[in-house]
Design a protein around this motif. Structure first.
Motif, PDB file in Angstrom:
ATOM      1  N   UNK A  60       0.839  -1.193   0.000  1.00  0.00           N
ATOM      2  CA  UNK A  60       0.000   0.000   0.000  1.00  0.00           C
ATOM      3  C   UNK A  60       0.887   1.261   0.000  1.00  0.00           C
ATOM      4  N   UNK A  61       0.808   2.055  -1.088  1.00  0.00           N
ATOM      5  CA  UNK A  61       1.666   3.252  -1.218  1.00  0.00           C
ATOM      6  C   UNK A  61       1.357   4.327  -0.179  1.00  0.00           C
ATOM      7  N   UNK A  62       0.175   4.260   0.437  1.00  0.00           N
ATOM      8  CA  UNK A  62      -0.179   5.321   1.389  1.00  0.00           C
ATOM      9  C   UNK A  62       0.445   5.073   2.766  1.00  0.00           C
ATOM     10  N   UNK A  63       1.002   3.881   2.974  1.00  0.00           N
ATOM     11  CA  UNK A  63       1.529   3.537   4.299  1.00  0.00           C
ATOM     12  C   UNK A  63       2.999   3.907   4.469  1.00  0.00           C
ATOM     13  N   UNK A  64       3.426   3.947   5.730  1.00  0.00           N
ATOM     14  CA  UNK A  64       4.809   4.272   6.058  1.00  0.00           C
ATOM     15  C   UNK A  64       5.769   3.243   5.456  1.00  0.00           C
ATOM     16  N   UNK A  65       5.290   1.990   5.338  1.00  0.00           N
ATOM     17  CA  UNK A  65       6.133   0.926   4.794  1.00  0.00           C
ATOM     18  C   UNK A  65       6.732   1.313   3.437  1.00  0.00           C
ATOM     19  N   UNK A  66       5.898   1.908   2.571  1.00  0.00           N
ATOM     20  CA  UNK A  66       6.382   2.325   1.252  1.00  0.00           C
ATOM     21  C   UNK A  66       6.971   3.735   1.329  1.00  0.00           C
TER      22      UNK A  66
END
Ligand code: HEC
Length: 108
Positions: A60-66
């Protein structure tokens, strides 16, 4: 006489600001269009990931992971691919730069 200079200077500055704002808005729209045509099938129009994309392992591009990934890492993934993510070597470096900038705007 001095007033005329000030007026001209103010006008030129205002024009430059308007022009640069509209140019960057244009670049952002172009990247959005590119994203929606080439990437949304897997990443979803909002970057959260389509059903297909999630099955393949897209994040998910909206998350901190990305979002915590660096611009260089995102650029590398788009250019060279990663896992089931296809490589986009045919895109121009400035298009990829625009896509990275677009992905940054998806942050929640
Ligand atoms: C066929 C499906 C598919 C398409 C089309 C696709 N991607 Fe991906 N993308 C993936 C998958 C799957 C991953 C996860 C790769 C991994 O980590 O193994 C990924 C990963 C990424 C990542 C790194 C973040 C993450 O989720 O790990 C970025 C950035 C990215 N894609 C951008 C793009 C852009 C920009 C485009 C369009 C030019 C695009 N992708 C098109 C499937 C796709």
């Amino acid at each position: 006489m001095k007033r005329v200079y000030v007026a001209v200077f103010t006008l030129v500055t205002a024009l430059a600001v308007v022009l640069s704002l509209s140019l960057s808005a244009h670049a952002q729209n172009a990247s959005e269009t590119l994203f929606k045509s080439k990437c949304a099938a897997c990443h979803g129009p909002d970057g959260t990931g389509s059903a297909t994309g999630k099955k393949l392992g897209a994040h998910d591009f909206t998350t901190a992971e990305v979002q915590k990934m660096t611009d260089a890492q995102l650029t590398d993934t788009i250019t060279n691919g990663k896992g089931k993510m296809p490589a986009y070597k045919s895109l121009k470096p400035e298009d990829i730069k625009g896509l990275v900038a677009y992905i940054r705007t998806l942050k929640k």
